[in-house]
Design a protein around this motif. Structure first.
Motif, PDB file in Angstrom:
ATOM      1  N   CYS A 156      36.288  41.141  53.705  1.00 40.16           N
ATOM      2  CA  CYS A 156      35.119  40.586  53.017  1.00 40.16           C
ATOM      3  C   CYS A 156      35.457  40.247  51.566  1.00 40.16           C
ATOM      4  CB  CYS A 156      33.961  41.577  53.060  1.00 40.16           C
ATOM      5  SG  CYS A 156      33.211  41.790  54.688  1.00 40.16           S
ATOM      6  N   GLY A 157      36.203  41.137  50.924  1.00 41.85           N
ATOM      7  CA  GLY A 157      36.574  40.904  49.529  1.00 41.85           C
ATOM      8  C   GLY A 157      37.446  39.678  49.362  1.00 41.85           C
ATOM      9  N   LEU A 158      38.432  39.501  50.245  1.00 44.77           N
ATOM     10  CA  LEU A 158      39.328  38.342  50.151  1.00 44.77           C
ATOM     11  C   LEU A 158      38.589  37.044  50.469  1.00 44.77           C
ATOM     12  CD1 LEU A 158      42.583  39.772  51.772  1.00 44.77           C
ATOM     13  CD2 LEU A 158      42.147  39.318  49.345  1.00 44.77           C
ATOM     14  N   ALA A 159      37.702  37.089  51.464  1.00 47.53           N
ATOM     15  CA  ALA A 159      36.916  35.895  51.813  1.00 47.53           C
ATOM     16  C   ALA A 159      36.022  35.494  50.640  1.00 47.53           C
ATOM     17  CB  ALA A 159      36.082  36.161  53.062  1.00 47.53           C
ATOM     18  N   ALA A 160      35.354  36.479  50.035  1.00 49.52           N
ATOM     19  CA  ALA A 160      34.497  36.193  48.886  1.00 49.52           C
ATOM     20  C   ALA A 160      35.312  35.702  47.696  1.00 49.52           C
ATOM     21  CB  ALA A 160      33.707  37.449  48.510  1.00 49.52           C
ATOM     22  N   PHE A 208      36.631  31.161  44.003  1.00 48.89           N
ATOM     23  CA  PHE A 208      37.611  30.288  43.361  1.00 48.89           C
ATOM     24  C   PHE A 208      37.299  28.807  43.598  1.00 48.89           C
ATOM     25  CE2 PHE A 208      40.960  33.752  43.022  1.00 48.89           C
ATOM     26  CZ  PHE A 208      41.040  33.661  41.641  1.00 48.89           C
ATOM     27  N   VAL A 209      36.758  28.476  44.752  1.00 46.92           N
ATOM     28  CA  VAL A 209      36.572  27.064  45.107  1.00 46.92           C
ATOM     29  C   VAL A 209      35.138  26.579  44.929  1.00 46.92           C
ATOM     30  CG1 VAL A 209      38.461  27.180  46.778  1.00 46.92           C
ATOM     31  CG2 VAL A 209      36.114  27.550  47.569  1.00 46.92           C
ATOM     32  N   ARG A 210      34.187  27.465  44.696  1.00 46.77           N
ATOM     33  CA  ARG A 210      32.788  27.056  44.625  1.00 46.77           C
ATOM     34  C   ARG A 210      32.536  26.168  43.405  1.00 46.77           C
ATOM     35  NH1 ARG A 210      28.725  31.946  43.627  1.00 46.77           N
ATOM     36  NH2 ARG A 210      27.353  30.173  43.988  1.00 46.77           N
ATOM     37  N   GLN A 211      31.606  25.259  43.567  1.00 46.08           N
ATOM     38  CA  GLN A 211      31.286  24.298  42.513  1.00 46.08           C
ATOM     39  C   GLN A 211      30.051  24.687  41.717  1.00 46.08           C
ATOM     40  OE1 GLN A 211      33.385  21.701  41.906  1.00 46.08           O
ATOM     41  NE2 GLN A 211      34.658  22.637  43.490  1.00 46.08           N
ATOM     42  N   SER A 212      29.170  25.490  42.307  1.00 44.74           N
ATOM     43  CA  SER A 212      27.930  25.863  41.629  1.00 44.74           C
ATOM     44  C   SER A 212      28.149  27.092  40.761  1.00 44.74           C
ATOM     45  CB  SER A 212      26.832  26.148  42.654  1.00 44.74           C
ATOM     46  OG  SER A 212      27.217  27.213  43.507  1.00 44.74           O
ATOM     47  N   GLY A 213      27.181  27.342  39.875  1.00 43.51           N
ATOM     48  CA  GLY A 213      27.267  28.508  39.017  1.00 43.51           C
ATOM     49  C   GLY A 213      28.137  28.264  37.803  1.00 43.51           C
ATOM     50  N   THR A 214      28.393  29.342  37.056  1.00 42.36           N
ATOM     51  CA  THR A 214      29.231  29.271  35.852  1.00 42.36           C
ATOM     52  C   THR A 214      30.685  29.500  36.234  1.00 42.36           C
ATOM     53  OG1 THR A 214      27.392  30.186  34.555  1.00 42.36           O
ATOM     54  CG2 THR A 214      29.582  30.230  33.546  1.00 42.36           C
ATOM     55  N   LEU A 255      38.351  39.718  40.113  1.00 48.33           N
ATOM     56  CA  LEU A 255      37.926  41.096  40.381  1.00 48.33           C
ATOM     57  C   LEU A 255      38.013  41.398  41.872  1.00 48.33           C
ATOM     58  CD1 LEU A 255      36.628  43.812  39.682  1.00 48.33           C
ATOM     59  CD2 LEU A 255      34.400  42.680  39.720  1.00 48.33           C
ATOM     60  N   LEU A 256      37.493  40.507  42.696  1.00 46.32           N
ATOM     61  CA  LEU A 256      37.535  40.697  44.147  1.00 46.32           C
ATOM     62  C   LEU A 256      38.970  40.708  44.661  1.00 46.32           C
ATOM     63  CD1 LEU A 256      34.575  38.341  45.100  1.00 46.32           C
ATOM     64  CD2 LEU A 256      34.615  40.821  45.414  1.00 46.32           C
ATOM     65  N   LEU A 257      39.824  39.869  44.074  1.00 43.89           N
ATOM     66  CA  LEU A 257      41.223  39.819  44.501  1.00 43.89           C
ATOM     67  C   LEU A 257      41.949  41.121  44.188  1.00 43.89           C
ATOM     68  CD1 LEU A 257      43.677  38.265  45.587  1.00 43.89           C
ATOM     69  CD2 LEU A 257      44.033  37.379  43.251  1.00 43.89           C
ATOM     70  N   THR A 258      41.861  41.581  42.941  1.00 49.71           N
ATOM     71  CA  THR A 258      42.559  42.814  42.566  1.00 49.71           C
ATOM     72  C   THR A 258      41.985  44.020  43.299  1.00 49.71           C
ATOM     73  OG1 THR A 258      41.094  43.009  40.633  1.00 49.71           O
ATOM     74  CG2 THR A 258      43.234  41.958  40.292  1.00 49.71           C
ATOM     75  N   ILE A 283      37.122  55.049  62.310  1.00 47.60           N
ATOM     76  CA  ILE A 283      35.924  54.496  61.674  1.00 47.60           C
ATOM     77  C   ILE A 283      36.193  54.198  60.200  1.00 47.60           C
ATOM     78  CG2 ILE A 283      33.556  55.004  60.962  1.00 47.60           C
ATOM     79  CD1 ILE A 283      33.247  56.628  63.536  1.00 47.60           C
ATOM     80  N   VAL A 284      36.816  55.152  59.513  1.00 47.80           N
ATOM     81  CA  VAL A 284      37.117  54.974  58.093  1.00 47.80           C
ATOM     82  C   VAL A 284      38.073  53.808  57.886  1.00 47.80           C
ATOM     83  CG1 VAL A 284      38.219  56.016  56.079  1.00 47.80           C
ATOM     84  CG2 VAL A 284      36.679  57.373  57.506  1.00 47.80           C
ATOM     85  N   LEU A 285      39.117  53.750  58.703  1.00 45.85           N
ATOM     86  CA  LEU A 285      40.086  52.655  58.571  1.00 45.85           C
ATOM     87  C   LEU A 285      39.440  51.304  58.860  1.00 45.85           C
ATOM     88  CD1 LEU A 285      43.257  54.249  60.234  1.00 45.85           C
ATOM     89  CD2 LEU A 285      42.771  53.951  57.792  1.00 45.85           C
ATOM     90  N   SER A 286      38.503  51.280  59.796  1.00 39.82           N
ATOM     91  CA  SER A 286      37.802  50.026  60.113  1.00 39.82           C
ATOM     92  C   SER A 286      36.943  49.572  58.939  1.00 39.82           C
ATOM     93  CB  SER A 286      36.930  50.214  61.361  1.00 39.82           C
ATOM     94  OG  SER A 286      37.711  50.523  62.496  1.00 39.82           O
ATOM     95  N   VAL A 287      36.280  50.524  58.290  1.00 38.47           N
ATOM     96  CA  VAL A 287      35.458  50.193  57.121  1.00 38.47           C
ATOM     97  C   VAL A 287      36.347  49.680  55.988  1.00 38.47           C
ATOM     98  CG1 VAL A 287      33.941  51.129  55.331  1.00 38.47           C
ATOM     99  CG2 VAL A 287      33.633  51.807  57.721  1.00 38.47           C
ATOM    100  N   ILE A 288      37.483  50.320  55.780  1.00 42.68           N
ATOM    101  CA  ILE A 288      38.416  49.879  54.737  1.00 42.68           C
ATOM    102  C   ILE A 288      38.895  48.461  55.019  1.00 42.68           C
ATOM    103  CG2 ILE A 288      40.650  50.293  53.657  1.00 42.68           C
ATOM    104  CD1 ILE A 288      40.230  53.268  54.141  1.00 42.68           C
ATOM    105  N   LEU A 289      39.282  48.202  56.277  1.00 46.52           N
ATOM    106  CA  LEU A 289      39.747  46.864  56.649  1.00 46.52           C
ATOM    107  C   LEU A 289      38.638  45.837  56.467  1.00 46.52           C
ATOM    108  CD1 LEU A 289      41.881  44.983  57.838  1.00 46.52           C
ATOM    109  CD2 LEU A 289      41.100  45.654  60.124  1.00 46.52           C
ATOM    110  N   LEU A 290      37.418  46.180  56.863  1.00 46.12           N
ATOM    111  CA  LEU A 290      36.281  45.272  56.707  1.00 46.12           C
ATOM    112  C   LEU A 290      36.064  44.933  55.237  1.00 46.12           C
ATOM    113  CD1 LEU A 290      33.786  43.806  57.840  1.00 46.12           C
ATOM    114  CD2 LEU A 290      32.521  45.959  57.578  1.00 46.12           C
ATOM    115  N   SER A 291      36.146  45.928  54.371  1.00 46.59           N
ATOM    116  CA  SER A 291      35.939  45.682  52.945  1.00 46.59           C
ATOM    117  C   SER A 291      37.011  44.755  52.380  1.00 46.59           C
ATOM    118  CB  SER A 291      35.917  47.002  52.171  1.00 46.59           C
ATOM    119  OG  SER A 291      37.186  47.622  52.163  1.00 46.59           O
ATOM    120  N   VAL A 292      38.261  44.930  52.837  1.00 41.80           N
ATOM    121  CA  VAL A 292      39.349  44.067  52.375  1.00 41.80           C
ATOM    122  C   VAL A 292      39.117  42.625  52.808  1.00 41.80           C
ATOM    123  CG1 VAL A 292      41.807  43.554  52.597  1.00 41.80           C
ATOM    124  CG2 VAL A 292      41.049  45.917  52.291  1.00 41.80           C
TER     125      VAL A 292
END
Length: 255
Positions: free
Chosen positions: A18-22, A27-33, A43-46, A7-16
């Motif tokens: 999600c973080g990489l996808a975000a 990096f590619v989004r056009q909206s916002g600052t 921050l999400l990458l590191t 369960i713990v390893l699955s949560v860790i993998l899920l967070s990784v």
């Protein structure tokens, strides 16, 4: 215990994941600052790479090839400055990076040099380095600096948020106030999770240096600290996109 481990390893993998996808999306989004997007993306990458490093260690993915566990993936000293500048650019989009801001890059740069230097050592030297330098000295110091700077930059960020909210309450739009409020909630929750990580880091340090006991070898002990770190990454992703989805629904309902 084995079920808990999966369960713990699955949560860790899920967070990784999600973080990489975000990270890619920021990096590619056009909206916002752009500067805020890039700060959050780095921050999400590191953060994702560092949590992935934990996952590799806990699963023993590379088996007995110990040198592969020293790949340059651990960049925790970048978290505080990157989060601080994400908040700063989010609140003040017109802010420009100055020469005086370079001081915030010193510790991340030192860590990158250390991580890369350790990773390129000869294979025969890596185990000796881990046992005689990283585990007893560098690791605790680096982790202590990471936790200290995390709280320090959380305080910096919180002060900027309070200052900006005071300005916006006098003259500001609802959207700007909501943005500042959501950042305040994010800082508070990340601080709580960082406090949990600090507790486990301190108990590990105390046991290893004063009680001559390595808690890393105790079944289940590391799970809680790693879950807290993964939760920080997941909360960072969720808070970013949950807020944006809320605004999308609000905008559509008022068309």
């Amino acid at each position: 215990m084995e079920l808990l481990r999966y369960i713990v390893l699955s949560v860790i993998l899920l967070s990784v994941l999600c973080g990489l996808a975000a990270c890619i999306h920021q990096f590619v989004r056009q909206s916002g600052t752009l500067k805020a997007n890039n700060s959050l993306a780095f921050l999400l990458l590191t953060f994702s790479l560092s949590v992935f490093n934990v996952l590799l260690l806990r699963t023993r993915f590379f088996g007995t090839y110990e040198h592969l566990y020293q790949m340059p993936l651990w960049f925790t000293l970048s978290f505080g400055p990157l989060f601080f500048y994400y908040v700063k650019y989010k609140l003040f989009p017109a802010y420009r990076f100055r020469a005086s801001d370079l001081k915030h890059l010193i510790l991340p740069f030192v860590q990158v040099v250390m991580v890369v230097t350790i990773s390129i050592q000869p294979i025969d030297s890596l185990y000796f380095t881990w046992k005689n330098f990283i585990r007893p000295y560098y690791g605790p110091i680096e982790y202590g600096v990471f936790l200290s700077t995390s709280f320090l930059y959380a305080i910096f960020s919180y002060r900027y948020i309070r200052y900006r909210l005071a300005q916006l309450h006098k003259k500001g739009t609802t959207w700007e106030i909501d943005t500042a409020m959501s950042l305040r909630h994010l800082v508070r929750r990340l601080t709580i999770l960082a406090a949990i990580c600090t507790f486990f880091a301190l108990t590990d340090f105390t046991a290893f240096h004063f009680l001559n006991k390595d808690l890393q070898d105790v079944n289940g002990y590391t799970f809680f600290g790693e879950l807290a770190m993964s939760a920080m990454l997941l909360w960072l992703v969720m808070s970013t996109y949950w807020k944006e989805l809320t605004y999308v629904r609000f905008w559509r309902n008022h068309q």
